[in-house]
Design a protein around this motif. Structure first.
Motif, PDB file in Angstrom:
ATOM      1  N   GLY A  60     -13.595  76.561  -0.788  1.00  0.00           N
ATOM      2  CA  GLY A  60     -14.817  77.333  -0.980  1.00  0.00           C
ATOM      3  C   GLY A  60     -15.984  76.770  -0.199  1.00  0.00           C
ATOM      4  O   GLY A  60     -16.005  75.601   0.199  1.00  0.00           O
ATOM      5  N   ILE A  61     -16.973  77.622   0.008  1.00  0.00           N
ATOM      6  CA  ILE A  61     -18.224  77.248   0.659  1.00  0.00           C
ATOM      7  C   ILE A  61     -19.360  77.979  -0.042  1.00  0.00           C
ATOM      8  O   ILE A  61     -19.189  79.104  -0.518  1.00  0.00           O
ATOM      9  CB  ILE A  61     -18.196  77.580   2.171  1.00  0.00           C
ATOM     10  N   GLY A  62     -20.512  77.310  -0.156  1.00  0.00           N
ATOM     11  CA  GLY A  62     -21.655  77.915  -0.830  1.00  0.00           C
ATOM     12  C   GLY A  62     -22.962  77.532  -0.162  1.00  0.00           C
ATOM     13  O   GLY A  62     -23.056  76.496   0.522  1.00  0.00           O
ATOM     14  N   PHE A  63     -23.976  78.376  -0.385  1.00  0.00           N
ATOM     15  CA  PHE A  63     -25.289  78.171   0.230  1.00  0.00           C
ATOM     16  C   PHE A  63     -26.382  78.400  -0.811  1.00  0.00           C
ATOM     17  O   PHE A  63     -26.270  79.264  -1.680  1.00  0.00           O
ATOM     18  CB  PHE A  63     -25.508  79.147   1.395  1.00  0.00           C
ATOM     19  N   ALA A  64     -27.453  77.594  -0.702  1.00  0.00           N
ATOM     20  CA  ALA A  64     -28.637  77.760  -1.549  1.00  0.00           C
ATOM     21  C   ALA A  64     -29.814  77.124  -0.811  1.00  0.00           C
ATOM     22  O   ALA A  64     -29.648  76.504   0.253  1.00  0.00           O
ATOM     23  CB  ALA A  64     -28.437  77.124  -2.923  1.00  0.00           C
ATOM     24  N   GLU A  65     -30.991  77.267  -1.386  1.00  0.00           N
ATOM     25  CA  GLU A  65     -32.197  76.655  -0.814  1.00  0.00           C
ATOM     26  C   GLU A  65     -32.971  75.989  -1.945  1.00  0.00           C
ATOM     27  O   GLU A  65     -33.302  76.627  -2.948  1.00  0.00           O
ATOM     28  CB  GLU A  65     -33.073  77.700  -0.121  1.00  0.00           C
ATOM     29  N   ALA A  66     -33.243  74.700  -1.786  1.00  0.00           N
ATOM     30  CA  ALA A  66     -33.902  73.929  -2.831  1.00  0.00           C
ATOM     31  C   ALA A  66     -35.359  74.346  -2.983  1.00  0.00           C
ATOM     32  O   ALA A  66     -36.058  74.586  -1.988  1.00  0.00           O
ATOM     33  CB  ALA A  66     -33.807  72.443  -2.517  1.00  0.00           C
ATOM     34  N   GLU A  67     -35.804  74.413  -4.226  1.00  0.00           N
ATOM     35  CA  GLU A  67     -37.206  74.699  -4.522  1.00  0.00           C
ATOM     36  C   GLU A  67     -38.022  73.402  -4.441  1.00  0.00           C
ATOM     37  O   GLU A  67     -37.487  72.320  -4.179  1.00  0.00           O
ATOM     38  CB  GLU A  67     -37.323  75.321  -5.916  1.00  0.00           C
ATOM     39  N   GLN A  68     -39.300  73.487  -4.696  1.00  0.00           N
ATOM     40  CA  GLN A  68     -40.149  72.308  -4.733  1.00  0.00           C
ATOM     41  C   GLN A  68     -39.896  71.511  -6.009  1.00  0.00           C
ATOM     42  O   GLN A  68     -39.549  72.064  -7.056  1.00  0.00           O
ATOM     43  CB  GLN A  68     -41.621  72.709  -4.667  1.00  0.00           C
ATOM     44  N   THR A  69     -40.075  70.200  -5.908  1.00  0.00           N
ATOM     45  CA  THR A  69     -39.994  69.366  -7.097  1.00  0.00           C
ATOM     46  C   THR A  69     -41.257  69.552  -7.928  1.00  0.00           C
ATOM     47  O   THR A  69     -42.269  70.101  -7.470  1.00  0.00           O
ATOM     48  CB  THR A  69     -39.843  67.888  -6.721  1.00  0.00           C
ATOM     49  N   SER A  70     -41.228  69.070  -9.154  1.00  0.00           N
ATOM     50  CA  SER A  70     -42.415  69.162 -10.015  1.00  0.00           C
ATOM     51  C   SER A  70     -43.570  68.341  -9.437  1.00  0.00           C
ATOM     52  O   SER A  70     -44.746  68.734  -9.550  1.00  0.00           O
ATOM     53  CB  SER A  70     -42.065  68.677 -11.429  1.00  0.00           C
ATOM     54  N   PHE A  71     -43.249  67.215  -8.787  1.00  0.00           N
ATOM     55  CA  PHE A  71     -44.302  66.407  -8.165  1.00  0.00           C
ATOM     56  C   PHE A  71     -44.987  67.177  -7.041  1.00  0.00           C
ATOM     57  O   PHE A  71     -46.217  67.146  -6.905  1.00  0.00           O
ATOM     58  CB  PHE A  71     -43.705  65.104  -7.629  1.00  0.00           C
ATOM     59  N   ARG A 102     -45.243  70.417  -6.714  1.00  0.00           N
ATOM     60  CA  ARG A 102     -46.053  71.507  -7.258  1.00  0.00           C
ATOM     61  C   ARG A 102     -47.363  70.987  -7.821  1.00  0.00           C
ATOM     62  O   ARG A 102     -48.408  71.651  -7.706  1.00  0.00           O
ATOM     63  CB  ARG A 102     -45.262  72.247  -8.337  1.00  0.00           C
ATOM     64  N   LEU A 103     -47.344  69.814  -8.431  1.00  0.00           N
ATOM     65  CA  LEU A 103     -48.569  69.262  -9.019  1.00  0.00           C
ATOM     66  C   LEU A 103     -49.485  68.643  -7.973  1.00  0.00           C
ATOM     67  O   LEU A 103     -50.716  68.690  -8.108  1.00  0.00           O
ATOM     68  CB  LEU A 103     -48.200  68.201 -10.073  1.00  0.00           C
ATOM     69  N   ALA A 104     -48.903  68.072  -6.911  1.00  0.00           N
ATOM     70  CA  ALA A 104     -49.706  67.361  -5.913  1.00  0.00           C
ATOM     71  C   ALA A 104     -50.335  68.290  -4.893  1.00  0.00           C
ATOM     72  O   ALA A 104     -51.204  67.870  -4.122  1.00  0.00           O
ATOM     73  CB  ALA A 104     -48.852  66.319  -5.210  1.00  0.00           C
ATOM     74  N   GLY A 105     -49.886  69.519  -4.833  1.00  0.00           N
ATOM     75  CA  GLY A 105     -50.505  70.461  -3.904  1.00  0.00           C
ATOM     76  C   GLY A 105     -49.889  70.408  -2.525  1.00  0.00           C
ATOM     77  O   GLY A 105     -48.820  70.954  -2.283  1.00  0.00           O
ATOM     78  N   ASP A 106     -50.548  69.730  -1.567  1.00  0.00           N
ATOM     79  CA  ASP A 106     -50.100  69.722  -0.174  1.00  0.00           C
ATOM     80  C   ASP A 106     -49.000  68.707   0.119  1.00  0.00           C
ATOM     81  O   ASP A 106     -48.517  68.644   1.248  1.00  0.00           O
ATOM     82  CB  ASP A 106     -51.296  69.439   0.756  1.00  0.00           C
ATOM     83  N   VAL A 107     -48.606  67.918  -0.846  1.00  0.00           N
ATOM     84  CA  VAL A 107     -47.568  66.912  -0.621  1.00  0.00           C
ATOM     85  C   VAL A 107     -46.213  67.599  -0.513  1.00  0.00           C
ATOM     86  O   VAL A 107     -45.858  68.456  -1.337  1.00  0.00           O
ATOM     87  CB  VAL A 107     -47.545  65.877  -1.763  1.00  0.00           C
TER      88      VAL A 107
END
Length: 220
Positions: A96-107, A109-114
């Motif tokens: 099998g093969i699979g694909f996804a795209e990681a979201e932002q971490t909680s850090f 999202r809280l840090a803004g431009d980081v």
């Protein structure tokens, strides 16, 4: 005197008849039964039997869609494909093969431009080779009197994951439920865990990523 003679003749006739009945052989009885037609004629019609369990072809190809929880990076839509070969009624191998795209971490999202990872490194791709075992074959009942064959199975194996600019050795295990709608078409529900060593956020740890997916497959 005449009465005694008649009585004696009657006894002789009864004795001869009884003796003939005793000396009659089974062949005589069968010959007589064959000459006489049966009182009730049997009317038995054979019924055709249709079997639609799993098609005789051993290969199965599936399109997969679902959700993948990437540890520290949230849940993302995933999609992929799987090719299986049925070794026997119980065992199968699967690539099998699979694909996804990681979201932002909680850090992030809280840090803004980081941004811990550039956008290109958020692409998450994995592939694996598994061994599967069908554990509990059964049946599923649907409205309208429809009955379909089912399989509950376990899978496990190894592969690799491309994520965050690195290729990581990955082991996986899980379980699935298959419904065979025809002898060549089926649907699956799957839950799987993918584990690999990760130091993306600085600390070395085992990253546990959970897949919940559905798929449709065809035999060929």
């Amino acid at each position: 005197m005449e009465t005694r003679t008649r009585y004696f003749l009657l006894k002789v006739i009864i004795a001869v008849a009884f003796l003939v009945a005793i000396l009659a052989t089974p062949e005589d009885v069968r010959a007589q039964s064959e000459r006489e037609p049966p009182l009730i004629e049997a009317d038995v019609q054979p019924r055709p039997v249709e079997q639609a369990l799993v098609d005789s072809e051993n290969f199965e190809v599936a399109a997969v869609v679902g959700w993948l929880n990437i540890e520290d990076f949230g849940s993302s839509l995933m999609y992929g494909a799987r090719l299986s070969y049925n070794i026997s009624e119980a065992f199968f191998v699967e690539a099998g093969i699979g694909f996804a795209e990681a979201e932002q971490t909680s850090f992030e999202r809280l840090a803004g431009d980081v941004q811990l990872l550039p956008d290109d490194d958020r692409d998450y791709r994995w592939y694996h080779l598994n061994l599967g075992y069908r554990l509990l074959p059964g049946e599923a009942f649907f409205p309208g009197g429809q009955v379909f064959n089912t399989n509950f199975y376990l899978t496990g194996g190894a592969g690799a994951t491309d994520f965050a600019g690195d290729n990581r050795f990955t082991v996986n295990y899980g379980a699935g439920y298959q419904v065979l709608f025809t002898d060549s078409f089926s649907a699956h529900l799957n839950v799987r865990q993918y584990l690999f060593d990760s130091d993306i956020l600085g600390d070395d740890k085992t990253s546990v990523n959970t897949e919940v997916s559905a798929s449709v497959s065809m035999f060929f």
